[in-house]
Structures are given as C-alpha cells and as structure tokens.
Design a protein around this motif. Structure first.
Motif, PDB file in Angstrom:
ATOM      1  N   LYS A  32       0.835  -1.210   0.000  1.00 49.64           N
ATOM      2  CA  LYS A  32       0.000   0.000   0.000  1.00 49.64           C
ATOM      3  C   LYS A  32       0.867   1.258   0.000  1.00 49.64           C
ATOM      4  N   SER A  33       1.918   1.228   0.829  1.00 49.20           N
ATOM      5  CA  SER A  33       2.724   2.447   0.922  1.00 49.20           C
ATOM      6  C   SER A  33       3.512   2.673  -0.377  1.00 49.20           C
ATOM      7  N   LYS A  34       3.855   1.561  -1.063  1.00 49.50           N
ATOM      8  CA  LYS A  34       4.530   1.703  -2.369  1.00 49.50           C
ATOM      9  C   LYS A  34       3.587   2.435  -3.344  1.00 49.50           C
ATOM     10  N   GLU A  35       2.315   2.010  -3.287  1.00 47.53           N
ATOM     11  CA  GLU A  35       1.311   2.646  -4.159  1.00 47.53           C
ATOM     12  C   GLU A  35       1.217   4.152  -3.855  1.00 47.53           C
ATOM     13  N   ILE A  36       1.254   4.468  -2.555  1.00 44.20           N
ATOM     14  CA  ILE A  36       1.155   5.885  -2.157  1.00 44.20           C
ATOM     15  C   ILE A  36       2.406   6.648  -2.615  1.00 44.20           C
ATOM     16  N   PHE A  37       3.577   6.032  -2.396  1.00 48.69           N
ATOM     17  CA  PHE A  37       4.830   6.690  -2.805  1.00 48.69           C
ATOM     18  C   PHE A  37       4.805   6.967  -4.309  1.00 48.69           C
ATOM     19  N   GLU A  38       4.358   5.954  -5.060  1.00 49.29           N
ATOM     20  CA  GLU A  38       4.367   6.105  -6.522  1.00 49.29           C
ATOM     21  C   GLU A  38       3.375   7.173  -6.994  1.00 49.29           C
ATOM     22  N   SER A  39       2.304   7.338  -6.221  1.00 53.28           N
ATOM     23  CA  SER A  39       1.311   8.353  -6.617  1.00 53.28           C
ATOM     24  C   SER A  39       1.821   9.770  -6.325  1.00 53.28           C
ATOM     25  N   GLU A  40       2.821   9.862  -5.419  1.00 54.55           N
ATOM     26  CA  GLU A  40       3.355  11.166  -4.977  1.00 54.55           C
ATOM     27  C   GLU A  40       2.223  12.054  -4.440  1.00 54.55           C
ATOM     28  N   TRP A  41       1.273  11.411  -3.801  1.00 60.10           N
ATOM     29  CA  TRP A  41       0.136  12.150  -3.216  1.00 60.10           C
ATOM     30  C   TRP A  41      -0.032  11.678  -1.776  1.00 60.10           C
ATOM     31  N   LEU A  42       0.297  12.551  -0.816  1.00 57.68           N
ATOM     32  CA  LEU A  42       0.371  12.115   0.587  1.00 57.68           C
ATOM     33  C   LEU A  42      -0.804  12.549   1.455  1.00 57.68           C
ATOM     34  N   THR A  43      -1.468  13.611   1.057  1.00 58.70           N
ATOM     35  CA  THR A  43      -2.582  14.081   1.901  1.00 58.70           C
ATOM     36  C   THR A  43      -3.539  14.939   1.058  1.00 58.70           C
ATOM     37  N   ASN A  44      -4.408  15.723   1.743  1.00 58.76           N
ATOM     38  CA  ASN A  44      -5.386  16.574   1.041  1.00 58.76           C
ATOM     39  C   ASN A  44      -6.319  15.768   0.133  1.00 58.76           C
ATOM     40  N   PHE A  45      -7.073  14.869   0.779  1.00 63.32           N
ATOM     41  CA  PHE A  45      -8.170  14.163   0.096  1.00 63.32           C
ATOM     42  C   PHE A  45      -7.698  13.344  -1.107  1.00 63.32           C
ATOM     43  N   GLY A  46      -6.715  12.480  -0.862  1.00 65.19           N
ATOM     44  CA  GLY A  46      -6.176  11.623  -1.924  1.00 65.19           C
ATOM     45  C   GLY A  46      -7.012  10.365  -2.138  1.00 65.19           C
ATOM     46  N   LYS A  47      -6.422   9.452  -2.940  1.00 60.77           N
ATOM     47  CA  LYS A  47      -7.150   8.238  -3.321  1.00 60.77           C
ATOM     48  C   LYS A  47      -7.496   7.357  -2.099  1.00 60.77           C
ATOM     49  N   GLN A  48      -6.500   7.137  -1.212  1.00 61.61           N
ATOM     50  CA  GLN A  48      -6.738   6.245  -0.056  1.00 61.61           C
ATOM     51  C   GLN A  48      -7.817   6.835   0.855  1.00 61.61           C
ATOM     52  N   HIS A  49      -7.760   8.146   1.013  1.00 60.18           N
ATOM     53  CA  HIS A  49      -8.767   8.857   1.815  1.00 60.18           C
ATOM     54  C   HIS A  49     -10.165   8.577   1.253  1.00 60.18           C
ATOM     55  N   GLY A  50     -10.276   8.657  -0.060  1.00 60.25           N
ATOM     56  CA  GLY A  50     -11.577   8.420  -0.714  1.00 60.25           C
ATOM     57  C   GLY A  50     -12.036   6.985  -0.515  1.00 60.25           C
ATOM     58  N   ILE A  51     -11.091   6.036  -0.658  1.00 60.57           N
ATOM     59  CA  ILE A  51     -11.458   4.613  -0.501  1.00 60.57           C
ATOM     60  C   ILE A  51     -11.933   4.340   0.925  1.00 60.57           C
ATOM     61  N   LEU A  52     -11.148   4.826   1.900  1.00 57.98           N
ATOM     62  CA  LEU A  52     -11.524   4.558   3.301  1.00 57.98           C
ATOM     63  C   LEU A  52     -12.883   5.188   3.620  1.00 57.98           C
ATOM     64  N   LYS A  53     -13.058   6.413   3.144  1.00 54.94           N
ATOM     65  CA  LYS A  53     -14.324   7.119   3.422  1.00 54.94           C
ATOM     66  C   LYS A  53     -15.515   6.288   2.935  1.00 54.94           C
ATOM     67  N   ASN A  54     -15.428   5.765   1.731  1.00 53.21           N
ATOM     68  CA  ASN A  54     -16.539   4.966   1.195  1.00 53.21           C
ATOM     69  C   ASN A  54     -16.741   3.667   1.972  1.00 53.21           C
ATOM     70  N   LYS A  55     -15.628   3.036   2.325  1.00 54.27           N
ATOM     71  CA  LYS A  55     -15.736   1.783   3.085  1.00 54.27           C
ATOM     72  C   LYS A  55     -16.391   2.037   4.447  1.00 54.27           C
ATOM     73  N   LEU A  56     -16.017   3.151   5.076  1.00 51.94           N
ATOM     74  CA  LEU A  56     -16.581   3.442   6.395  1.00 51.94           C
ATOM     75  C   LEU A  56     -18.057   3.850   6.302  1.00 51.94           C
TER      76      LEU A  56
END
Ligand code: T4K
Length: 384
Positions: A32-56
C-alpha cells in the motif's frame, strides 16, 4: 477460601499493556505504501482517503461521514459545525478530550452524574442541569457501552437541544442492529492506535444533516472554498494517505479482532467471577458489542484491596492495567469549580475502576495467567 496466595507466579517477561494496536500484515502495508509513494500524493483528500471514506460509510451505514486526523479534532470541528455555544451537559467519567473540546470552543462543560450500571451519563439527572444557556448534550458511549439514546434524545427534543455522542470507544457497536453512529445529531469516532479500529491516529464524524457537509469540509481545510475564496476560519484536520491506508487494511480484520477479544473477555469473566468485591459491567440487551475495553470494579470494603493497590501489585508482574477514567474530569484543576462532589456515582466509580489488558494478539494462556495473578493478589488481601 484462599487457594491462590501461595502459588509462585513469575512476572511476565515482556510488559503486558492495556491495549496494543491491531496491525495489518507488514507486506500488505508495504504494498500500500509503495502505491502511495508512486502516486506522490500524501494528503489533502487523496485516493486512499476516498477509498476509506466509502468503506466506512458502508460499514457505519451512514452516508454523511467526514474523516479527521484524530478524534479530538473531529469533536472540536463537529461542535463548531453545529454552532453549539454556552453550556453543554456532559459526563465527568470520560477522557480529557471530551470536556476539552468544549472548553476550547469557549463552552462551559456542565458535568452530570453517571449510571452505575453502564458508567454512561445518567439521563434521569440531565434535566435538572438545563439552563437558558444550555445548547447541547454531549454523551459518551463509555468503553463501547451505548448510552440510553432514547431517553437522552427525548430530553433533547423537549428542550430544543442538540445531541452529540462521543463514540470514541464504540466503533462497530450496534443498538437493535443500528450502527451506534446513527443516533443524535452527530457522533465522533476515534481511530487512535489504542482503539478497536485504528489508523495510527485518526477519527471521523457521522452526522444527520447532509447540509453540514460543506461546512465540515471548510472547517477542516482552513476554510478554503477555492483558490480565490477563504470562506471561514478553519483549521487543518485532514486525515493523510498513510493513515487512510492503515485504516483500509485494518478494516478487513476488524470483525476477527472483535471475535478474539470476545473470547478473551469470556475467559476473564469465567476466571474472575468468584472474587469477592470484584465485579464487571452488565451488558445492555440487543447490543452488538465491540469488546474494546475490559473494565473491572474493585470494592475495597468487600475485597480488602483498593483499586490502586491492585493496580500497583499488577505492575510488579509487568501487567500495566489502566485507571480509565481517573481522575474524573471535574476533579481536573482546570475544571475544579465544577464540584465533583455533585457527581457521587462517578466519584465512587473512578476510584474503583481498572481496565485490564485486552487486545487480539493477547494469548488465552496470558489472560489465564493474569487471572491467576489477580486471584493470588486478592487472596493475599483477604488474608490480611
Ligand atoms: N473521547 C474519548 C472518550 C476518548 O477515550 C478519546 C481517546 C478521545 C475522545 C480522543 O480521541 P483521539 O484524539 O485520541 O483520537 C489513550 C489514547 O491516546 C486515547 O486515544 C484514548 N482516548 C485514551 C482512553 O487512551 P493514554 O494517555 O492512556 O495513551 P497511552 O500512550 O498511555 O497508551 C495506552 C497504552 O497503549 C500504553 O500503555 C501502551 C499501549 N500502546 C499505546 C500506543 C500509543 C501501544 O501498545 N502502542 C501505541 O502505539 O490515552
């Protein structure tokens, strides 16, 4: 009958803490962290934030959900979003974060006594504390035991008050099959490392009124509407991508974690049930519990042993139980004017309560050993 006092029990080699964080598999986290590193997107409503929000949203069965960097900030922002002011009736038997979130918003916490059965705010004592300045009730589902939401909300409706639940301990709890966050105007959850579901640090708000979504977004992101407009005074309360990734992975194993803890609680109850002066909390009917904490109560008048003595003795065996919640909030120097004497049940409980170690990685054999140690300590106290 003293049977345990002479058993020679050795301390645990490693400290046994009250809680240990649930952790995803390290390889999964690396992926997961490799995916985040490769996206170069660490915060401010990124992809993981969106996924977790929907799951919750799915898990909590609530379409109005906002993620935060921690539970305290979520509560702080929630109070602001609901325009709560003046006085708020709350419980003194809680973590400091609850009344502090009010005080940081220039609101006076008015402390109401608790029920002995659930350790939650006593609804029958709320009405006498309502004044012209009261704007809300801030109740806490202490140790995941749900409040009497029906009574609380009836009082709130009668007096035109808002209801916020501090559900920091209650992630995964259901009342009559309804997820606990669906009661009141708003609920906050904590995703701190020590909670049943964690994102290392983190939290969320779920709320009834969909119109609050934009305000909450602004409040947690500096009030920025767009590049040209800053609409209100907001803070930085965003959850980052690493936190969200941990959450996504931990959510997959949550129910397993709850099941493991339920088994451990059963062992504690079976082994400790016959100790004089030691009691457990009762369970409320039709509730799905999350087994986030295992509180016991020690009555020195019967057991001959105070909670503090048991706490200190356990430390000698490398067992670090915790005195949640002691001191009571209305005994903090910053709230001293609130007179803890007016909350006698909370005062008594805060001197009797001890939270025993409980987490999924704790072995059944370790819980049995902890119980043997408690029995030998209490036997020794009886002997004196
Ligand atoms: N409302 C209520 C009712 C709350 O109980 C809380 C937090 C909040 C609101 C606010 O939510 P957050 O802003 O925290 O999201 C701990 C937690 O820090 C706190 O989140 C929690 N309640 C409170 C009841 O417990 P401490 O000061 O007891 O934490 P600490 O560092 O002593 O940790 C307890 C034990 O857990 C340690 O002895 C060892 C173990 N531990 C801890 C950490 C941080 C680990 O094994 N690994 C870890 O990473 O407050």
């Amino acid at each position: 009958m003293a049977r345990y006092r002479d058993i020679n029990l050795k301390p645990f080699k490693n400290p046994v803490f009250v809680s240990r964080p649930t952790l995803p598999k390290h390889e999964e986290f690396c992926k997961k962290s490799k995916e985040i590193f490769e996206s170069e997107w660490l915060t401010n409503f990124g992809k993981q934030h969106g996924i977790l929000k929907n799951k919750l949203k799915n898990y909590l069965e609530n379409r109005n959900l906002s993620l935060f960097c921690n539970g305290t900030i979520a509560l702080d922002v929630g109070i602001k979003a609901l325009d709560i002011s003046g006085e708020v009736i709350t419980t003194p038997f809680t973590f400091a974060a609850t009344p502090h979130a009010l005080s940081l918003n220039n609101i006076k916490p008015v402390f109401c006594d608790i029920e002995e059965k659930t350790l939650n705010i006593d609804p029958d004592k709320i009405e006498s504390l309502i004044t012209k300045k009261t704007s809300a009730i801030l109740a806490v589902h202490v140790f995941g035991n749900p409040c009497d939401t029906k009574k609380i909300e009836k009082i709130a409706k009668k007096h035109g008050l808002k209801v916020i639940y501090d559900a920091a301990h209650a992630f995964g709890v259901k009342i009559d099959n309804i997820p606990v966050g669906n009661f009141g105007d708003m609920s906050i959850f904590s995703f701190h490392a020590t909670k049943i579901f964690n994102t290392a640090e983190g939290g969320c708000l779920v709320y009834k009124n969909s119109n609050l979504s934009e305000k909450l977004y602004l409040l947690k992101n500096f009030g920025i509407k767009n590049e040209d407009e800053i609409e209100l005074v907001g803070t930085n309360a965003k959850m980052n991508e690493i936190q969200a990734a941990i959450g996504i992975l931990n959510l997959k194993t949550l129910e397993k974690e709850i099941a493991k803890r339920r088994k451990l609680e059963e062992i504690y109850k079976k082994e400790l049930s016959k100790i004089n002066g030691l009691s457990f909390l009762g369970k409320v009917a039709n509730v799905k519990y999350n087994y986030s904490y295992f509180p016991i109560l020690i009555d020195k008048m019967i057991s001959g042993l105070s909670r503090d003595e048991l706490y200190s003795e356990l430390k000698k065996y490398n067992i670090f139980a915790r005195k949640y919640f002691y001191p009571l909030c209305n005994n903090f120097s910053c709230y001293k004017n609130s007179q803890a004497k007016k909350t006698p049940v909370a005062e008594k409980i805060s001197k009797q309560v001890l939270i025993m170690p409980l987490y999924g990685r704790l072995k059944s054999a370790d819980v049995k050993k902890i119980c043997l140690i408690v029995k030998s300590i209490t036997d020794n106290a009886e002997k004196k």
